[in-house]
Design a protein around this motif. Structure first.
Motif, PDB file in Angstrom:
ATOM      1  N   PHE A  14       9.302  35.572 -11.298  1.00 17.88           N
ATOM      2  CA  PHE A  14       8.502  35.333 -10.095  1.00 17.88           C
ATOM      3  C   PHE A  14       7.196  36.114 -10.169  1.00 17.88           C
ATOM      4  CE2 PHE A  14       7.248  36.478  -5.737  1.00 17.88           C
ATOM      5  CZ  PHE A  14       6.999  35.209  -5.236  1.00 17.88           C
ATOM      6  N   LEU A  15       7.268  37.373 -10.600  1.00 14.57           N
ATOM      7  CA  LEU A  15       6.049  38.180 -10.716  1.00 14.57           C
ATOM      8  C   LEU A  15       5.116  37.595 -11.780  1.00 14.57           C
ATOM      9  CD1 LEU A  15       4.782  41.177  -9.883  1.00 14.57           C
ATOM     10  CD2 LEU A  15       5.015  41.266 -12.347  1.00 14.57           C
ATOM     11  N   GLN A  16       5.669  37.106 -12.869  1.00 13.79           N
ATOM     12  CA  GLN A  16       4.836  36.459 -13.885  1.00 13.79           C
ATOM     13  C   GLN A  16       4.079  35.277 -13.261  1.00 13.79           C
ATOM     14  OE1 GLN A  16       7.037  35.271 -17.358  1.00 13.79           O
ATOM     15  NE2 GLN A  16       7.766  37.341 -17.790  1.00 13.79           N
ATOM     16  N   ALA A  17       4.780  34.495 -12.444  1.00 13.94           N
ATOM     17  CA  ALA A  17       4.150  33.336 -11.804  1.00 13.94           C
ATOM     18  C   ALA A  17       3.079  33.773 -10.798  1.00 13.94           C
ATOM     19  CB  ALA A  17       5.207  32.478 -11.118  1.00 13.94           C
ATOM     20  N   VAL A  18       3.350  34.832 -10.046  1.00 13.58           N
ATOM     21  CA  VAL A  18       2.365  35.340  -9.089  1.00 13.58           C
ATOM     22  C   VAL A  18       1.106  35.806  -9.814  1.00 13.58           C
ATOM     23  CG1 VAL A  18       1.889  37.231  -7.472  1.00 13.58           C
ATOM     24  CG2 VAL A  18       4.027  35.939  -7.285  1.00 13.58           C
ATOM     25  N   LEU A  19       1.277  36.583 -10.877  1.00 10.45           N
ATOM     26  CA  LEU A  19       0.108  37.048 -11.632  1.00 10.45           C
ATOM     27  C   LEU A  19      -0.640  35.875 -12.255  1.00 10.45           C
ATOM     28  CD1 LEU A  19       1.099  40.395 -13.360  1.00 10.45           C
ATOM     29  CD2 LEU A  19      -0.948  39.944 -12.031  1.00 10.45           C
ATOM     30  N   ASP A  20       0.083  34.903 -12.773  1.00  6.65           N
ATOM     31  CA  ASP A  20      -0.553  33.708 -13.334  1.00  6.65           C
ATOM     32  C   ASP A  20      -1.446  33.057 -12.278  1.00  6.65           C
ATOM     33  OD1 ASP A  20      -0.409  31.363 -15.508  1.00  6.65           O
ATOM     34  OD2 ASP A  20      -0.187  30.482 -13.520  1.00  6.65           O
ATOM     35  N   LYS A  21      -0.920  32.867 -11.084  1.00  3.82           N
ATOM     36  CA  LYS A  21      -1.688  32.231 -10.009  1.00  3.82           C
ATOM     37  C   LYS A  21      -2.888  33.089  -9.615  1.00  3.82           C
ATOM     38  CE  LYS A  21      -1.278  30.244  -5.427  1.00  3.82           C
ATOM     39  NZ  LYS A  21      -0.399  29.891  -4.317  1.00  3.82           N
ATOM     40  N   GLN A  22      -2.697  34.402  -9.496  1.00  3.31           N
ATOM     41  CA  GLN A  22      -3.790  35.284  -9.102  1.00  3.31           C
ATOM     42  C   GLN A  22      -4.882  35.314 -10.172  1.00  3.31           C
ATOM     43  OE1 GLN A  22      -1.607  38.895  -8.257  1.00  3.31           O
ATOM     44  NE2 GLN A  22      -1.526  38.433  -6.076  1.00  3.31           N
ATOM     45  N   LEU A  23      -4.505  35.396 -11.431  1.00  2.22           N
ATOM     46  CA  LEU A  23      -5.492  35.441 -12.511  1.00  2.22           C
ATOM     47  C   LEU A  23      -6.266  34.134 -12.603  1.00  2.22           C
ATOM     48  CD1 LEU A  23      -3.319  37.329 -15.137  1.00  2.22           C
ATOM     49  CD2 LEU A  23      -5.350  38.230 -13.998  1.00  2.22           C
ATOM     50  N   ARG A  24      -5.555  33.017 -12.547  1.00  2.00           N
ATOM     51  CA  ARG A  24      -6.250  31.727 -12.598  1.00  2.00           C
ATOM     52  C   ARG A  24      -7.109  31.518 -11.357  1.00  2.00           C
ATOM     53  NH1 ARG A  24      -3.121  27.478 -12.576  1.00  2.00           N
ATOM     54  NH2 ARG A  24      -1.188  28.550 -12.096  1.00  2.00           N
ATOM     55  N   GLY A  25      -6.678  32.085 -10.228  1.00  2.00           N
ATOM     56  CA  GLY A  25      -7.441  31.971  -8.983  1.00  2.00           C
ATOM     57  C   GLY A  25      -8.787  32.680  -9.030  1.00  2.00           C
ATOM     58  N   ILE A  26      -8.927  33.658  -9.918  1.00  2.00           N
ATOM     59  CA  ILE A  26     -10.226  34.336 -10.051  1.00  2.00           C
ATOM     60  C   ILE A  26     -10.977  33.867 -11.296  1.00  2.00           C
ATOM     61  CG2 ILE A  26      -9.599  36.353  -8.694  1.00  2.00           C
ATOM     62  CD1 ILE A  26      -9.088  37.892 -11.251  1.00  2.00           C
ATOM     63  N   GLY A  27     -10.504  32.766 -11.885  1.00  2.00           N
ATOM     64  CA  GLY A  27     -11.241  32.141 -12.969  1.00  2.00           C
ATOM     65  C   GLY A  27     -10.826  32.531 -14.377  1.00  2.00           C
ATOM     66  N   LEU A  28      -9.753  33.306 -14.517  1.00  2.00           N
ATOM     67  CA  LEU A  28      -9.275  33.664 -15.843  1.00  2.00           C
ATOM     68  C   LEU A  28      -8.275  32.614 -16.329  1.00  2.00           C
ATOM     69  CD1 LEU A  28      -8.710  37.509 -15.417  1.00  2.00           C
ATOM     70  CD2 LEU A  28     -10.605  36.370 -16.551  1.00  2.00           C
ATOM     71  N   PRO A  29      -8.124  32.493 -17.641  1.00  2.00           N
ATOM     72  CA  PRO A  29      -7.107  31.567 -18.144  1.00  2.00           C
ATOM     73  C   PRO A  29      -5.697  32.081 -17.835  1.00  2.00           C
ATOM     74  CG  PRO A  29      -8.319  32.601 -19.970  1.00  2.00           C
ATOM     75  CD  PRO A  29      -8.886  33.137 -18.692  1.00  2.00           C
ATOM     76  N   ALA A  30      -4.732  31.197 -17.921  1.00  2.00           N
ATOM     77  CA  ALA A  30      -3.336  31.596 -17.714  1.00  2.00           C
ATOM     78  C   ALA A  30      -2.977  32.696 -18.710  1.00  2.00           C
ATOM     79  CB  ALA A  30      -2.412  30.401 -17.895  1.00  2.00           C
ATOM     80  N   PRO A  31      -2.243  33.708 -18.268  1.00  2.00           N
ATOM     81  CA  PRO A  31      -1.876  34.795 -19.173  1.00  2.00           C
ATOM     82  C   PRO A  31      -0.732  34.399 -20.096  1.00  2.00           C
ATOM     83  CG  PRO A  31      -0.842  35.144 -17.056  1.00  2.00           C
ATOM     84  CD  PRO A  31      -1.732  33.924 -16.908  1.00  2.00           C
ATOM     85  N   ASP A  32      -0.626  35.108 -21.203  1.00  2.00           N
ATOM     86  CA  ASP A  32       0.589  35.048 -22.005  1.00  2.00           C
ATOM     87  C   ASP A  32       1.588  35.959 -21.304  1.00  2.00           C
ATOM     88  OD1 ASP A  32       0.091  33.715 -24.863  1.00  2.00           O
ATOM     89  OD2 ASP A  32      -1.742  34.730 -24.254  1.00  2.00           O
ATOM     90  N   CYS A  33       2.877  35.639 -21.408  1.00  2.00           N
ATOM     91  CA  CYS A  33       3.893  36.451 -20.738  1.00  2.00           C
ATOM     92  C   CYS A  33       5.022  36.800 -21.695  1.00  2.00           C
ATOM     93  CB  CYS A  33       4.468  35.701 -19.544  1.00  2.00           C
ATOM     94  SG  CYS A  33       3.282  35.411 -18.218  1.00  2.00           S
TER      95      CYS A  33
END
Length: 127
Positions: A14-33
């Motif tokens: 769930f935290l991985q998904a939250v960070l993915d959404k937050q990072l993409r929301g500020i214009g960064l690509p999806a993170p590796d996890c």
């Protein structure tokens, strides 16, 4: 910013998904996890360098502290934990004593603004 590579090391999907959404929301690509330090070490060895790593402290198989000890990653690291700030400070000090570049510590849960602030501390261009 478009090519910024982020690695999230946390066993909480769930935290991985939250960070993915937050990072993409500020214009960064999806993170590796990675769900633990073992998987993170394998990702680091097999890929282009990451610009910043978000690393949880408590994970199965290899926790964040052991990851910091075994990793040769020299870039900025943001330590995360759902535990107390004092415990997070202790973990960061252990990592720093081994040469890890801990640029920030954040206690879960955190906001998108918290993520922006630590990315700026890590030197990530958010423009």
């Amino acid at each position: 910013m478009k090519n910024t590579r982020v690695l999230v090391i946390d066993d909480d999907l769930f935290l991985q998904a939250v960070l993915d959404k937050q990072l993409r929301g500020i214009g960064l690509p999806a993170p590796d996890c990675a769900d633990n330090g073992v998987h993170a070490l394998a990702l680091i060895a097999a890929s282009e360098p990451f610009d910043v790593i978000f690393c949880d402290v408590f994970m199965p198989e290899m926790d964040g502290i052991e990851f910091l000890r075994k990793s040769n990653y020299s870039g900025p690291i943001v330590m995360m934990s759902g535990q107390s700030e004092a415990m997070l400070d202790g973990a960061a000090r252990i990592g720093e004593s081994g040469g890890a570049n801990i640029v920030a510590k954040i206690v879960k849960p955190f906001t998108a603004e918290d993520i922006k602030a630590v990315l700026l501390k890590a030197g990530v261009d958010l423009v």
